[in-house]
Design an enzyme around this catalytic site. Structure first.
Site, PDB file in Angstrom:
ATOM      1  N   CYS A  48      -2.942   1.687   6.431  1.00  0.00           N
ATOM      2  CA  CYS A  48      -3.076   0.895   7.663  1.00  0.00           C
ATOM      3  C   CYS A  48      -3.703   1.701   8.793  1.00  0.00           C
ATOM      4  O   CYS A  48      -4.421   1.155   9.619  1.00  0.00           O
ATOM      5  CB  CYS A  48      -1.726   0.361   8.098  1.00  0.00           C
ATOM      6  SG  CYS A  48      -0.516   1.661   8.359  1.00  0.00           S
TER       7      CYS A  48
ATOM      8  N   ASN B 199       0.806  -1.232   0.000  1.00  0.00           N
ATOM      9  CA  ASN B 199       0.000   0.000   0.000  1.00  0.00           C
ATOM     10  C   ASN B 199       0.841   1.285   0.000  1.00  0.00           C
ATOM     11  O   ASN B 199       0.450   2.273  -0.603  1.00  0.00           O
ATOM     12  CB  ASN B 199      -1.037  -0.015   1.126  1.00  0.00           C
ATOM     13  CG  ASN B 199      -0.433  -0.128   2.492  1.00  0.00           C
ATOM     14  OD1 ASN B 199       0.703  -0.591   2.646  1.00  0.00           O
ATOM     15  ND2 ASN B 199      -1.157   0.296   3.498  1.00  0.00           N
TER      16      ASN B 199
ATOM     17  N   GLU C  42     -10.937  -5.782   8.550  1.00  0.00           N
ATOM     18  CA  GLU C  42     -10.346  -4.471   8.282  1.00  0.00           C
ATOM     19  C   GLU C  42     -10.758  -4.082   6.853  1.00  0.00           C
ATOM     20  O   GLU C  42     -10.546  -4.854   5.922  1.00  0.00           O
ATOM     21  CB  GLU C  42      -8.814  -4.591   8.374  1.00  0.00           C
ATOM     22  CG  GLU C  42      -8.071  -3.312   8.120  1.00  0.00           C
ATOM     23  CD  GLU C  42      -6.544  -3.523   8.078  1.00  0.00           C
ATOM     24  OE1 GLU C  42      -6.072  -4.668   8.228  1.00  0.00           O
ATOM     25  OE2 GLU C  42      -5.833  -2.519   7.879  1.00  0.00           O
TER      26      GLU C  42
ATOM     27  N   GLU D  87       4.678  -4.572  12.290  1.00  0.00           N
ATOM     28  CA  GLU D  87       3.852  -3.374  12.042  1.00  0.00           C
ATOM     29  C   GLU D  87       2.609  -3.877  11.326  1.00  0.00           C
ATOM     30  O   GLU D  87       2.624  -4.099  10.119  1.00  0.00           O
ATOM     31  CB  GLU D  87       4.637  -2.379  11.166  1.00  0.00           C
ATOM     32  CG  GLU D  87       5.917  -1.862  11.801  1.00  0.00           C
ATOM     33  CD  GLU D  87       5.669  -0.789  12.864  1.00  0.00           C
ATOM     34  OE1 GLU D  87       4.615  -0.150  12.838  1.00  0.00           O
ATOM     35  OE2 GLU D  87       6.544  -0.621  13.731  1.00  0.00           O
TER      36      GLU D  87
ATOM     37  N   GLY E 181       2.729  -5.591   7.498  1.00  0.00           N
ATOM     38  CA  GLY E 181       1.716  -6.303   6.714  1.00  0.00           C
ATOM     39  C   GLY E 181       0.545  -6.713   7.582  1.00  0.00           C
ATOM     40  O   GLY E 181       0.293  -6.105   8.632  1.00  0.00           O
ATOM     41  N   SER E 182      -0.129  -7.764   7.159  1.00  0.00           N
ATOM     42  CA  SER E 182      -1.362  -8.165   7.850  1.00  0.00           C
ATOM     43  C   SER E 182      -1.061  -8.971   9.118  1.00  0.00           C
ATOM     44  O   SER E 182       0.007  -9.569   9.251  1.00  0.00           O
ATOM     45  CB  SER E 182      -2.219  -8.997   6.900  1.00  0.00           C
ATOM     46  OG  SER E 182      -1.502 -10.159   6.541  1.00  0.00           O
TER      47      SER E 182
HETATM   48  P1  NAD Z   1       0.459  -9.122   3.679  1.00  0.00           P
HETATM   49  O1  NAD Z   1       0.640  -9.527   5.077  1.00  0.00           O
HETATM   50  O2  NAD Z   1      -0.399  -9.952   2.792  1.00  0.00           O
HETATM   51  O3  NAD Z   1       1.876  -9.030   2.927  1.00  0.00           O
HETATM   52  C1  NAD Z   1       2.992  -8.323   3.458  1.00  0.00           C
HETATM   53  C2  NAD Z   1       4.271  -8.965   2.990  1.00  0.00           C
HETATM   54  O4  NAD Z   1       4.335 -10.312   3.469  1.00  0.00           O
HETATM   55  C3  NAD Z   1       4.430  -9.037   1.474  1.00  0.00           C
HETATM   56  O5  NAD Z   1       5.763  -8.693   1.143  1.00  0.00           O
HETATM   57  C4  NAD Z   1       4.151 -10.481   1.147  1.00  0.00           C
HETATM   58  O6  NAD Z   1       4.875 -10.945   0.033  1.00  0.00           O
HETATM   59  C5  NAD Z   1       4.593 -11.210   2.397  1.00  0.00           C
HETATM   60  N1  NAD Z   1       3.816 -12.442   2.624  1.00  0.00           N
HETATM   61  C6  NAD Z   1       2.518 -12.667   2.311  1.00  0.00           C
HETATM   62  N2  NAD Z   1       2.144 -13.911   2.708  1.00  0.00           N
HETATM   63  C7  NAD Z   1       3.238 -14.476   3.280  1.00  0.00           C
HETATM   64  C8  NAD Z   1       3.501 -15.740   3.883  1.00  0.00           C
HETATM   65  N3  NAD Z   1       2.553 -16.692   3.960  1.00  0.00           N
HETATM   66  N4  NAD Z   1       4.733 -15.973   4.369  1.00  0.00           N
HETATM   67  C9  NAD Z   1       5.700 -15.030   4.312  1.00  0.00           C
HETATM   68  N5  NAD Z   1       5.504 -13.822   3.729  1.00  0.00           N
HETATM   69  C10 NAD Z   1       4.303 -13.538   3.232  1.00  0.00           C
HETATM   70  O7  NAD Z   1      -0.057  -7.619   3.739  1.00  0.00           O
HETATM   71  P2  NAD Z   1      -0.502  -6.677   2.539  1.00  0.00           P
HETATM   72  O8  NAD Z   1      -1.790  -7.183   1.977  1.00  0.00           O
HETATM   73  O9  NAD Z   1       0.638  -6.451   1.624  1.00  0.00           O
HETATM   74  O10 NAD Z   1      -0.758  -5.297   3.341  1.00  0.00           O
HETATM   75  C11 NAD Z   1      -1.949  -5.011   3.947  1.00  0.00           C
HETATM   76  C12 NAD Z   1      -1.891  -5.179   5.448  1.00  0.00           C
HETATM   77  O11 NAD Z   1      -0.767  -4.540   5.991  1.00  0.00           O
HETATM   78  C13 NAD Z   1      -3.097  -4.553   6.164  1.00  0.00           C
HETATM   79  O12 NAD Z   1      -3.523  -5.393   7.202  1.00  0.00           O
HETATM   80  C14 NAD Z   1      -2.521  -3.260   6.712  1.00  0.00           C
HETATM   81  O13 NAD Z   1      -3.218  -2.747   7.813  1.00  0.00           O
HETATM   82  C15 NAD Z   1      -1.134  -3.664   7.066  1.00  0.00           C
HETATM   83  N6  NAD Z   1      -0.231  -2.520   7.074  1.00  0.00           N
HETATM   84  C16 NAD Z   1       0.310  -2.107   8.247  1.00  0.00           C
HETATM   85  C17 NAD Z   1       1.145  -0.996   8.274  1.00  0.00           C
HETATM   86  C18 NAD Z   1       1.763  -0.479   9.535  1.00  0.00           C
HETATM   87  O14 NAD Z   1       2.613   0.402   9.442  1.00  0.00           O
HETATM   88  N7  NAD Z   1       1.393  -0.960  10.702  1.00  0.00           N
HETATM   89  C19 NAD Z   1       1.420  -0.318   7.071  1.00  0.00           C
HETATM   90  C20 NAD Z   1       0.855  -0.774   5.911  1.00  0.00           C
HETATM   91  C21 NAD Z   1       0.038  -1.879   5.909  1.00  0.00           C
END
Ligand code: NAD
Length: 456
Positions: free
Chosen positions: A243, A114, A333, A209, A187-188
């Site tokens: 996020c 994002n 979310e 995060e 990430g999530s």
């Molecule tokens: P995601 O967790 O799907 O992916 C994040 C990263 O993890 C990517 O690089 C992806 O390739 C990797 N990944 C995905 N599945 C994996 C697995 N099974 N094993 C290892 N790595 C894996 O998240 P997203 O969809 O890219 O982002 C959205 C989420 O991130 C939302 O929940 C959002 O709230 C959160 N977010 C948090 C912040 C923060 O600063 N706290 C900032 C941005 C987004």
């Protein structure tokens, strides 16, 4: 290159002390700044392709944030790297005591789609400043930006110092199978759990995060017009794919009508009558997320907006009314331009709900009543937030940013970025000139008396 080889090469480089000196770190940060400026146009184009992000937003919410972080850290780097003297205990007389910052070693930064520039390069600034080597694993969904990141880093730094690994789950898991010295994940929550489990195999320290459902509360004593405008800004930045976007609004019943009116007015002011056509209004990252959001709208009371354009993958800002915690739209979310309004009469109900559910990453309170501010701060737990604004706490160099509980652990930005990628060693440097024997056996009555006198 295999994950194993990348980590081994970086470990070798780190062990040889290359990354330790002030000059090396400062020079790397300067090189990063130059590279970002050189690739600014490529990043802006890629962000437009991936997310329909307009040029202004790409700068103020992504590229500019990293440059600002670089400026803050470079100005203070020498001071941050210094050992810090603390008092010595009388037991250790004569000695000097200090904390001594040291890098972890080989670090891994995993970023989401994002804010692919800010969330990859922001933590990188901290990792470099702290003296680590870095592997960056950007998201496979923001593919255009991820490619520019790889190009920029590989043309600026050696692989054994900083390397971008593009790929999806398989590539990330291969990296996570290696012994790393620090993992910084954004990430999530679901993937966060996988990261934590993998890190536990090697007892690798981590930052998580994560996301969650950040509420905004608009009370009866709020400046309603300003609240509506600032909530619309926070919700619609990056089309709601932020996020810390307000996920939903708790609106006091006495001001609901006024608030909804101003909210519509603000959306029109920002993006015109047809936001889908606005050059300033972004798209949803991919089909999967677009369909997920369309599905969330299905069956809800749409009070405003919610138009769609399948080809452009855009959904116009939607205000959802008559929402309860049981509504479909409240089960996950949202992460898109959909704003549910939950009407409340009694603030106690809102506080109880927040405290009985996963701890949000952010909380936004709109009120002119300081007693209510005190109540929320005393009674609610959340990562961070604002009173009478949304989002802006993320852009302060002086405020550590991060979640707590289900919204994550650890924080960064400004000094906190340096601290996150640093281990502070606690050291006592003793003189050998005097060796007081009280602590050595045999423990005579007089020695015990002195020990009691010192410690009690
Ligand atoms: P995601 O967790 O799907 O992916 C994040 C990263 O993890 C990517 O690089 C992806 O390739 C990797 N990944 C995905 N599945 C994996 C697995 N099974 N094993 C290892 N790595 C894996 O998240 P997203 O969809 O890219 O982002 C959205 C989420 O991130 C939302 O929940 C959002 O709230 C959160 N977010 C948090 C912040 C923060 O600063 N706290 C900032 C941005 C987004």
């Amino acid at each position: 290159m295999l994950a194993k080889e990348i980590v081994q090469n970086q470990r070798e480089y780190f062990k040889n002390q290359h990354t330790i000196s002030y000059d090396f770190r400062n020079n790397a940060l300067s090189k990063l700044r130059e590279a970002i400026l050189k690739y600014e146009k490529e990043f802006t184009d890629a962000l437009y392709k991936d997310l329909g992000k307009n040029q202004a937003e790409s700068f103020f919410a992504e590229i500019g944030q990293v440059l600002k972080e670089l400026t803050y850290i470079q100005k203070r780097l020498k001071k941050l790297m210094k050992n810090k003297k603390v008092k010595s205990s009388i037991i250790d007389f004569p000695s000097k005591s200090f904390t001594s910052p040291h890098p972890y070693g080989v670090t891994l930064i995993i970023s989401p789609w994002n804010y692919p520039v800010m969330l990859s390069l922001g933590p990188l600034v901290g990792a470099i400043a702290a003296g680590n080597t870095v592997i960056i694993k950007p998201s496979e969904f923001s593919i255009n930006t991820s490619k520019v990141l790889e190009k920029m880093i590989s043309s600026t730094f050696k692989d054994n110092y900083i390397k971008v690994v593009n790929g999806a789950v398989k590539e990330t898991q291969e990296l996570l199978d290696q012994k790393l010295d620090y993992i910084f994940f954004t990430g999530s929550s679901n993937v966060g759990k996988i990261i934590m489990e993998k890190a536990s195999k090697h007892l690798t320290p981590i930052s998580l995060e994560l996301g969650g459902k950040s509420p905004a509360i608009v009370g009866e004593y709020a400046n309603i017009k300003v609240a509506a405008r600032r909530i619309a800004f926070g919700k619609l930045l990056n089309s709601g794919q932020t996020c810390i976007a307000p996920n939903h609004v708790y609106i006091h019943e006495s001001v609901k009508k006024e608030f909804t009116g101003y909210l519509k007015e603000s959306i029109k002011e920002f993006f015109g009558d047809n936001p889908i056509d606005s050059k300033d209004y972004g798209k949803i990252i991919n089909n999967k997320h677009y369909n997920r959001l369309i599905n969330l709208l299905d069956g809800e009371t749409i009070a405003y907006g919610g138009n769609r354009n399948d080809e452009l993958q855009k959904i116009s800002p939607a205000i959802i009314d008559d929402v309860t915690h049981n509504s479909k739209v409240m089960q996950e979310e949202i992460f898109g331009p959909i704003l549910p309004l939950i009407t409340y009469k009694d603030l106690n109900e809102v506080i109880t709900y927040i405290n009985n559910n996963p701890t949000p990453l952010a909380l936004y309170l709109f009120t002119e009543n300081n007693e209510i501010v005190k109540r929320i701060l005393n009674e609610c737990n959340f990562g961070g937030g604002c009173v009478n604004d949304t989002i802006m706490h993320v852009s302060s160099d002086y405020l550590p940013f991060g979640g707590v509980g289900e919204s994550g652990m650890g924080s960064y930005h400004g000094k906190a970025s340096f601290d996150t990628f640093t281990h502070y060693r606690s050291v006592i440097h003793k003189s050998t000139k005097l060796d007081i024997k009280i602590r050595y056996a045999p423990y005579t009555e007089s020695k015990e008396k002195i020990i009691h006198w010192i410690l009690k």
